[in-house]
Design an enzyme around this catalytic site. Sequence first.
Site, PDB file in Angstrom:
ATOM      1  N   GLN A 297     -69.318 -35.627 -92.135  1.00  0.00           N
ATOM      2  CA  GLN A 297     -70.108 -34.443 -92.448  1.00  0.00           C
ATOM      3  C   GLN A 297     -69.344 -33.579 -93.458  1.00  0.00           C
ATOM      4  OE1 GLN A 297     -70.543 -30.855 -89.820  1.00  0.00           O
ATOM      5  NE2 GLN A 297     -72.610 -31.662 -89.529  1.00  0.00           N
TER       6      GLN A 297
ATOM      7  N   TYR B 248     -73.769 -22.001 -92.429  1.00  0.00           N
ATOM      8  CA  TYR B 248     -72.783 -22.205 -93.476  1.00  0.00           C
ATOM      9  C   TYR B 248     -73.467 -22.161 -94.850  1.00  0.00           C
ATOM     10  CZ  TYR B 248     -69.990 -23.156 -89.396  1.00  0.00           C
ATOM     11  OH  TYR B 248     -69.368 -23.026 -88.181  1.00  0.00           O
TER      12      TYR B 248
ATOM     13  N   GLY C 180     -73.162 -34.355 -78.100  1.00  0.00           N
ATOM     14  CA  GLY C 180     -71.912 -33.682 -78.411  1.00  0.00           C
ATOM     15  C   GLY C 180     -70.972 -33.663 -77.233  1.00  0.00           C
TER      16      GLY C 180
ATOM     17  N   ARG D  90     -77.968 -32.438 -92.357  1.00  0.00           N
ATOM     18  CA  ARG D  90     -77.985 -31.709 -91.085  1.00  0.00           C
ATOM     19  C   ARG D  90     -78.737 -30.396 -91.281  1.00  0.00           C
ATOM     20  NH1 ARG D  90     -77.043 -31.676 -85.467  1.00  0.00           N
ATOM     21  NH2 ARG D  90     -75.684 -29.963 -84.849  1.00  0.00           N
TER      22      ARG D  90
END
Length: 380
Positions: free
Chosen positions: A99, A179, A313, A226
């Site tokens: 990623q 982000y 996760g 993502r």
Amino acid sequence: MPLDLFTPFDLGGLTLANRMVMAPMTRNRADTDGCVPSLMVDHYRQRATAGLIVAESTTVSLQAVGYPFTPGLHTAAQAESWRRLTDAVHAEGGRIFVQLQHCGRVSHPSLLDGQAPVAPSALAPVGQAVTYTGPQDFVTPRVLNTGELPGVAEQFRRASDLAKQAGFDGIEVHAGNGYLIDQFLRDGTNHRTDAYGGSAANRMRLLNEVLDAVCEQWPADRVGVRLTPENGFNSMSDSDPQGHFEYFFGQLSPRGLAYVHVLEGGMATTAVSLDYRALRERFAGTYIANNGYDLDRARAAVHAGHADLVAFGTPFIANPDLVRRYRANLPLAAADPATFYGGGEVGYTDYPFHQDAEAAHAPVAGARHGNSPHSALAGA
């Protein structure tokens, strides 16, 4: 044969042994120079039975750094250190993407050689940045001017080239969790009046330019994205997430990408307010669902066609053999949140495989624990 979580899947010519994805999870265990230590190699090797691993958020430049002890892909040394990790995963029969990440305003000058974090608009997130010296108040970011934005896409292109040298099977562009790319996508953080702001098409421009750049290095079917349409983490908001993200999904669809990887809901809750089936229907390719899925819910999502793959996760943190445990209905070990971020092998490489799991996992007294607030569940 009906589709199931354990049936193989073809992803861009890669045969995945199953439909379980290990989600990207920031664990703050890289070196200070962004290189991968042997501890990280061991951690990922242990979890190579996942159909696909998406390695943790990896910075594309010095400007992109937002947390301590996070790995990078902007130097040859970093790529070489990652190569040991990808070789280890491949030796176990695994598949691994990385990623690629730019944190944007979610950073602090102390992490950026004294420079201000950058963003689409001069809006600071609420809260504190995690730094090497402890929590520090977020600062107002410097606005990226129009002429700088092709350079951001170039950072991703260069990192994607280094990812190929590092031996990854593909890349995931991080466009979520508050982000930099997400800051451009959502109108709560993008107040620009130039070609990168205003309409949904303009707000998507940076993501499109990044995808154009990385697809110079990789075929589109080895590039994932993502997205986190309703995640409020890092002070994110949007006036019309359903409408805007239906547009974004629809625009991504003709690109022939490897997948979209979607956090359904927010990082603090599995509750959802959006119609993710409608979003999924706007994208013709592979859909990876993520956020609080357990075995039964994941199997139902794959069987019903809601998801092609399901990302997990926290279960992968405490259960390196999660695929085996789910397949055989074996009990799961519980993860220790105190060891999620920073430290050494405790809570990272010492979780036992099932045959060694009679004793519950317990943290070792005196182990160093990090204090990063971002969620391992969603992959930071």
